[in-house]
Motif scaffolding. Sequence first.
Motif, PDB file in Angstrom:
ATOM      1  N   LEU A   1       0.849  -1.186   0.000  1.00  0.00           N
ATOM      2  CA  LEU A   1       0.000   0.000   0.000  1.00  0.00           C
ATOM      3  C   LEU A   1       0.888   1.241   0.000  1.00  0.00           C
ATOM      4  O   LEU A   1       1.905   1.293   0.709  1.00  0.00           O
ATOM      5  CB  LEU A   1      -0.906  -0.009   1.239  1.00  0.00           C
ATOM      6  N   GLY A   2       0.541   2.250  -0.783  1.00  0.00           N
ATOM      7  CA  GLY A   2       1.337   3.475  -0.891  1.00  0.00           C
ATOM      8  C   GLY A   2       1.186   4.381   0.314  1.00  0.00           C
ATOM      9  O   GLY A   2       0.197   4.301   1.055  1.00  0.00           O
ATOM     10  N   ASP A   3       2.156   5.253   0.497  1.00  0.00           N
ATOM     11  CA  ASP A   3       2.176   6.153   1.646  1.00  0.00           C
ATOM     12  C   ASP A   3       0.935   7.039   1.724  1.00  0.00           C
ATOM     13  O   ASP A   3       0.396   7.261   2.800  1.00  0.00           O
ATOM     14  CB  ASP A   3       3.432   7.023   1.634  1.00  0.00           C
ATOM     15  N   GLU A   4       0.492   7.573   0.607  1.00  0.00           N
ATOM     16  CA  GLU A   4      -0.704   8.436   0.606  1.00  0.00           C
ATOM     17  C   GLU A   4      -1.925   7.678   1.105  1.00  0.00           C
ATOM     18  O   GLU A   4      -2.691   8.183   1.923  1.00  0.00           O
ATOM     19  CB  GLU A   4      -0.976   8.997  -0.798  1.00  0.00           C
ATOM     20  N   ALA A   5      -2.111   6.463   0.626  1.00  0.00           N
ATOM     21  CA  ALA A   5      -3.264   5.653   1.034  1.00  0.00           C
ATOM     22  C   ALA A   5      -3.182   5.299   2.513  1.00  0.00           C
ATOM     23  O   ALA A   5      -4.194   5.345   3.222  1.00  0.00           O
ATOM     24  CB  ALA A   5      -3.346   4.388   0.192  1.00  0.00           C
ATOM     25  N   ILE A   6      -1.999   4.968   2.980  1.00  0.00           N
ATOM     26  CA  ILE A   6      -1.820   4.631   4.397  1.00  0.00           C
ATOM     27  C   ILE A   6      -2.125   5.851   5.257  1.00  0.00           C
ATOM     28  O   ILE A   6      -2.838   5.763   6.269  1.00  0.00           O
ATOM     29  CB  ILE A   6      -0.392   4.136   4.668  1.00  0.00           C
ATOM     30  N   ALA A   7      -1.606   6.992   4.881  1.00  0.00           N
ATOM     31  CA  ALA A   7      -1.825   8.225   5.640  1.00  0.00           C
ATOM     32  C   ALA A   7      -3.310   8.583   5.671  1.00  0.00           C
ATOM     33  O   ALA A   7      -3.829   8.996   6.712  1.00  0.00           O
ATOM     34  CB  ALA A   7      -1.008   9.363   5.048  1.00  0.00           C
ATOM     35  N   ASP A   8      -3.993   8.416   4.564  1.00  0.00           N
ATOM     36  CA  ASP A   8      -5.426   8.721   4.509  1.00  0.00           C
ATOM     37  C   ASP A   8      -6.215   7.892   5.517  1.00  0.00           C
ATOM     38  O   ASP A   8      -7.166   8.382   6.118  1.00  0.00           O
ATOM     39  CB  ASP A   8      -5.986   8.477   3.104  1.00  0.00           C
ATOM     40  N   LEU A   9      -5.810   6.640   5.712  1.00  0.00           N
ATOM     41  CA  LEU A   9      -6.503   5.771   6.659  1.00  0.00           C
ATOM     42  C   LEU A   9      -6.381   6.280   8.090  1.00  0.00           C
ATOM     43  O   LEU A   9      -7.230   5.991   8.930  1.00  0.00           O
ATOM     44  CB  LEU A   9      -5.961   4.341   6.570  1.00  0.00           C
ATOM     45  N   SER A  10      -5.336   7.026   8.381  1.00  0.00           N
ATOM     46  CA  SER A  10      -5.113   7.566   9.719  1.00  0.00           C
ATOM     47  C   SER A  10      -5.381   9.059   9.804  1.00  0.00           C
ATOM     48  O   SER A  10      -5.047   9.700  10.809  1.00  0.00           O
ATOM     49  CB  SER A  10      -3.676   7.286  10.167  1.00  0.00           C
ATOM     50  N   SER A  11      -5.943   9.621   8.752  1.00  0.00           N
ATOM     51  CA  SER A  11      -6.239  11.060   8.705  1.00  0.00           C
ATOM     52  C   SER A  11      -5.017  11.913   9.023  1.00  0.00           C
ATOM     53  O   SER A  11      -5.051  12.821   9.847  1.00  0.00           O
ATOM     54  CB  SER A  11      -7.377  11.402   9.659  1.00  0.00           C
ATOM     55  N   THR A  12      -3.905  11.576   8.377  1.00  0.00           N
ATOM     56  CA  THR A  12      -2.690  12.369   8.523  1.00  0.00           C
ATOM     57  C   THR A  12      -2.088  12.594   7.145  1.00  0.00           C
ATOM     58  O   THR A  12      -2.675  12.216   6.137  1.00  0.00           O
ATOM     59  CB  THR A  12      -1.688  11.677   9.483  1.00  0.00           C
ATOM     60  N   MET A  13      -0.932  13.230   7.117  1.00  0.00           N
ATOM     61  CA  MET A  13      -0.246  13.480   5.856  1.00  0.00           C
ATOM     62  C   MET A  13       0.763  12.367   5.599  1.00  0.00           C
ATOM     63  O   MET A  13       1.330  11.799   6.539  1.00  0.00           O
ATOM     64  CB  MET A  13       0.476  14.826   5.909  1.00  0.00           C
ATOM     65  N   ALA A  14       0.988  12.068   4.339  1.00  0.00           N
ATOM     66  CA  ALA A  14       1.949  11.023   3.967  1.00  0.00           C
ATOM     67  C   ALA A  14       3.341  11.336   4.498  1.00  0.00           C
ATOM     68  O   ALA A  14       4.076  10.433   4.901  1.00  0.00           O
ATOM     69  CB  ALA A  14       1.977  10.837   2.448  1.00  0.00           C
TER      70      ALA A  14
END
Length: 85
Positions: free
Chosen positions: A45-58
């Motif tokens: 999973l890419g950094d942007e997608a992972i960050a979105d799941l935690s409501s933070t920035m990549a």
Amino acid sequence: MTDIARDWDRPHSRVQNELTATALALIAPHLEDLPRWVQARSSGLGDEAIADLSSTMACVMALALDGWPDSGLPDTGDAVEALRS
């Protein structure tokens, strides 16, 4: 780090302390997310997608997993500026 110290007109040790404090402040709200981030990244999973799941920035997620890049500051945008003010 030397470039940042020069650009900020601060001693190297002070810049190192400020970067450490900033990193900790950015990462602290997400400490419990770290194991999931590692697992998600290892599954591709890419950094942007992972960050979105935690409501933070990549960049915050990458900072937590990779540390500060050798080239200087990551693109943390408004988050770092908010912490510096």
